[in-house]
Structure formats: structure tokens, C-alpha cells
Design an enzyme around this catalytic site. Structure first.
Site, PDB file in Angstrom:
ATOM      1  N   THR B  96       0.859  -1.179   0.000  1.00 44.53           N
ATOM      2  CA  THR B  96       0.000   0.000   0.000  1.00 44.53           C
ATOM      3  C   THR B  96       0.896   1.229   0.000  1.00 44.53           C
ATOM      4  OG1 THR B  96      -1.716  -1.174   1.199  1.00 44.53           O
ATOM      5  CG2 THR B  96      -1.814   1.231   1.252  1.00 44.53           C
ATOM      6  N   LYS B 172      -7.134   1.174  -3.372  1.00 41.99           N
ATOM      7  CA  LYS B 172      -6.708   0.606  -2.080  1.00 41.99           C
ATOM      8  C   LYS B 172      -6.789   1.661  -0.971  1.00 41.99           C
ATOM      9  CE  LYS B 172      -4.445  -1.853   1.072  1.00 41.99           C
ATOM     10  NZ  LYS B 172      -5.129  -2.823   1.921  1.00 41.99           N
ATOM     11  N   LYS B 241      -0.219   5.971   8.413  1.00 45.25           N
ATOM     12  CA  LYS B 241       0.526   6.117   7.152  1.00 45.25           C
ATOM     13  C   LYS B 241      -0.452   6.140   5.970  1.00 45.25           C
ATOM     14  CE  LYS B 241       1.593   2.857   4.513  1.00 45.25           C
ATOM     15  NZ  LYS B 241       1.955   1.567   3.907  1.00 45.25           N
TER      16      LYS B 241
END
Lengths: 298, 298
Positions: B96, B172, B241
Site C-alpha cells: 500500500t 486501495k 501512514k
């Protein structure tokens, strides 16, 4: 069943619920502020009352399904309503209202020798017509047992949250808050996708076939992806009312809810821009505007 | 199948994915910065590389699954990696990361005669071990066809988002943003319920059996209801993140995302309070604190 029960409030939800009760064999005395809406039910065999109080029977059950706290209080305070329910009549209050209102009205009913139960429900009019609502129930135990057959004629599931009638209203508000939050998240995500050149429907399709394969995400996701917010299943101004109740309830117990505050401003902006009668998924149009994206031609 | 492929990054997800590839019959050359994690796979028949570049085969496929953009760039820039993939080797990047990083790396690979595909996946390590990931795929068409058997050994569904490798990363990020949003909504709703005397698990049970009957709500709802956020399935610092990447991506296309900003601050506060290694559902503890509610004893 030929028990006669009262039914007050014949908006889209109330109409569908009253029809389900007639279908289940109940005799109904119905009341609506705008009388014309009662006529459709009269054609199906319901008796039409001229005053809310006429829908209440001594010791009977009266269901109410109205737009907001003020409308509910107006019914309870209308001439004869509380007096006619006595002794031990049950007011089955299914509207989405504040827990504070529910607790206050429960006390008032008790003083007048009747019982107030809160039974707000999840589901749109088509679910009400198919007796597929999900119902949150709270209040006095004996009364909750007595209304089971009525609720079974309306819902596919009844969840008991104890004696405090306000508890059922809180669960209902929590659920509506979760729905609005999911719509805000989808609106932001799909605008991010669009601004990056992706197809809104492709992204929605993927996410709602996999991680979020539930009708809330699928149905609202489709509306948000397609920027199609009419006809309204649930109006933005009613969605605002519910988020307002969430915040009011949170203030009462001294609790910040930043996501609720964000939704409050989002829905209020939509109403300010003239979209109060669109579906509440139209909160997405405000996200589009703030992103400088094209709005659908109306 | 006895095709040899490279696999770089053996954290919890990478371990499970590499095991699935071995199970499907692939020969693997694996690399991990901390070598000890590679030994478990060596026991299952994988060959252990000393450098990321050694995992790349001329014209072959190398899968990477690392923690963040910096780790991914370090692999690509490591000595010999790009050179050894030539000609027409494929770097199947499943981490990711930012769409910006993906686009930049795709150009870099093209300049070196190889192909970069973005294939970030949804699912926890147990889903990876059972080949049940949901995979978003984007990049050059011919390469996407070539990696299908590899992806089928890892996932139950592969969704193609076109030629721009950044597109898969955006989907995503959208998905993770939706999950974090759902957790924030549940955290606020359940604290409101608790402050009103309701049982958190009863409310969660009702809502996740009805409107939100999907594992995301059921599993995270249970953790949030029970205030139980260890062991971490996905650490709060990694969740931060991802939300940071969402906001960075939104800034790039000039788009405000107020809910993402709220989540950014929420997760960052949790990290500041020493909860970065707890599950990201621990964002709920910050909601509890701000509501003056009791935290679980740790």
C-alpha cells in the site's frame, strides 16, 4: 386478529406500516394531520379519526410514526389523547426522536395511567410494506410483551434494549449516524477517485462487492457514484434532523463527536443550497462542489 | 508449476503470501531486510537471497510487499534490481503506497526495460494464507495478463483498474479510508451509547446483525465494543501512514477531505499517546478519553 389499534402519522413510512398492520388482520383507526393521506387507508378498511385522541382506545394500543419531536409532542398533548388511553393503554412510539423526548413522554404517560414504549425502526417504506423493518424496543417489560404481535406484523427482527425508553432512540440515532458517516466516507473517496481519473462506479462496484457488501453501501454507493439523489428515499432535511439529535444527545452527556459535527455542517450546507428535499445521499454534492468537480445537471 | 519468482518483504502479510505461492507450486527466491524472517520460508523450500536484486530474475516476476513508500523505493534503487529484471521482467508491487510513487516507479522501470504493476490487496494475513485476498490491479495490459496465475494463487478476486498503475493504489487507499471511517463512526456511536447507560456489545450486536452485517463492521465493532486492541491485526501507525497517503493524494489533486483530516488527527493522537503498535481500531481509545470514559486496564 380483529383487535382494533390506533395509528397516527401517515407519511411514506406510516402509510406502509399501517398497510402491513391491516394485512396482518388488525382493525385500524388512523389519523393524519393532512386528512387526504388517510383516505387511501380508508379504502383498505381503516376507520379515519378527526383528532389524534380518537385513534386512542381505552386500554388499547396506539402506534405513532411522525416526522419529529415536535409533531410527537403535539399528538401526546392533543385533547383527550392521554385521557383516552387510560387505563394501561400503550403508546407505541416508532418515530425517530430524541431520547430526552422519549423519557419525558414516558413519565407523562405514567402519570396519566398509560405506558409509553419507544420502538424506532430501521428500513425504508418498501421494507415497512414487506414487514421487514428492524425494530429497537425499550420501555416497561409487560407492555413490551403485549406489543410483540403488533411489532411482528411490521418487522423481521425486534431488539430489546431494556427499561429506559430513551435507549431504543439512542440505538436508532447511532444507526442513522453510522449510515450518514458511511455516505460521507464514500462521497469523499469517490471524488478523490474521480479527480484521479478513475470511474466512480468501478470503484464503488469493487468496494461494495468485497469489503462493504451490504445494502447500505451498495444502494447509497450507487446513488453517490451516479450523482443521482432524486427521488428521495429519506430527505436530507430529515437526515439533518437526526444528526442534530445525535449532537444534542451527545451534549447532554458531555461528549464531543467530531464526525457528527462534520456531518451536521455538511447536511446543513446542502439544505442551505436548496437540497433539503433531495435524498440525504445528496451530501455528496457538497463534496463534489468543494472539490471543484462537475455537478449533475438537474 | 515450477516457475521461479522473486518475493521481497516478509512481514506478516509477506510471509503468508509467500507461503501461498509455495503452496501453489511456485519456486521462490525470497528476500527480507531482517534475514531471520526468511529462514521460516527456507524451511518450506524457498531460496534465500542476500540482496533484493538477487530475487529478480531476467525477464521474471518479482513480487514486493513492504511497509511503505520509502522501503519500496529502497528496493527498486538497490544495486542490480532494475538491471536484473531486464528484459521485460515484471515487478508486481503489492504494498500500500502512494499513487505518486507507483507512477514514478512505473516510469523508472520502463526506462530500464522492465514493467511495474501495482497490485495492492485487501485482507489480513489469514486471508493471504488462504489465498482469499481482494486484489486491485493496474498497469500495462500484457504484463497484467502474465501475472494472472500468480495473483490467482493469492486472491479470490482481481479487479482491473486500467493502465495507470496509480489507479490501483487509489482504490486501495479509498478502501482503507472507508474502513477507518467506519471505525471512527462506531467509536463515536458506542461511546455515546455507553454514556447513556447502554451496553456497547448489545448495540454493536444489533447494528452488525442488521444494517452493517459485514466482517469489517462485525470484527472491528467487536474490538471497539470490548475496548480490546491487542494483538494488532494492522497497527495504528500503519493506519496513520495510509490516511496520510490519502490526504497527500487529495492535496495533489486539490481536494479537501474533512473526514480524512479528522482521521489523520485521531490516529496521530493515538500514536502520540504511545498506541502506535496497537491495532488501528485503538483510535477508539482516543474517543473514550475525550468523552471522559474509562479506558481498559492494559
Amino acid at each position: 386478529m380483529s383487535e382494533t389499534i390506533g395509528f397516527i402519522g401517515l407519511g411514506n413510512m406510516g402509510q406502509a406500516m399501517a398497510s402491513s398492520l391491516l394485512k396482518a388482520g388488525y382493525s385500524l383507526v388512523v389519523y393524519n394531520r393532512t386528512r387526504s393521506k388517510a383516505e387511501a387507508l380508508a379504502a383498505k378498511g381503516a376507520q379515519v379519526a378527526n383528532q389524534p385522541g380518537e385513534a386512542a382506545q381505552p386500554g388499547g394500543i396506539v402506534v405513532s410514526m411522525v416526522a419529529d419531536d415536535q409533531a410527537l409532542e403535539a399528538i401526546v398533548m392533543s385533547p383527550g389523547f392521554l385521557e383516552r388511553l387510560r387505563p394501561n393503554g400503550i403508546h407505541l412510539s416508532m418515530s425517530t426522536v430524541s431520547p430526552i423526548t422519549s423519557r419525558k413522554l414516558a413519565e407523562l404517560h405514567a402519570k396519566h395511567g398509560s405506558i409509553y414504549l419507544a420502538a424506532p425502526a430501521f428500513g425504508r417504506p418498501d421494507a415497512a410494506a414487506a414487514a421487514k423493518l428492524w425494530i429497537c424496543l425499550a420501555g416497561a417489560q409487560a407492555a413490551k410483551e403485549r406489543v410483540q404481535p403488533v411489532l411482528k406484523a411490521l418487522g423481521q427482527g425486534i431488539f430489546d434494549f431494556g427499561d429506559d425508553p430513551g435507549a431504543a432512540n439512542i440505538v436508532k440515532l447511532c444507526g442513522n449516524f453510522l449510515i450518514a458517516s458511511a455516505m460521507e466516507a464514500m462521497a469523499e473517496a469517490l471524488s478523490l477517485a474521480e479527480k484521479n481519473g478513475l470511474d466512480r462506479s468501478a470503484v464503488t462496484g469493487m468496494l461494495t462487492q468485497t469489503l462493504f457488501s451490504t445494502p447500505i453501501y451498495q444502494n447509497y454507493g450507487k446513488m453517490i457514484a451516479e450523482k443521482r439523489h432524486t427521488p428521495a428515499g429519506f430527505q436530507q432535511k430529515l437526515g439533518f434532523k437526526d444528526v442534530h439529535l445525535v449532537i444534542e444527545t451527545a451534549e447532554q452527556v458531555t461528549m464531543p463527536m467530531p464526525l457528527a459535527s462534520l456531518l451536521h455542517d455538511r447536511l446543513l450546507a446542502g439544505i442551505a443550497k436548496g437540497r433539503g428535499e433531495m435524498d440525504w445521499s445528496a451530501l455528496s454534492l457538497d463534496v463534489l462542489e468543494n472539490a471543484g468537480l462537475e455537478l449533475p445537471r438537474s
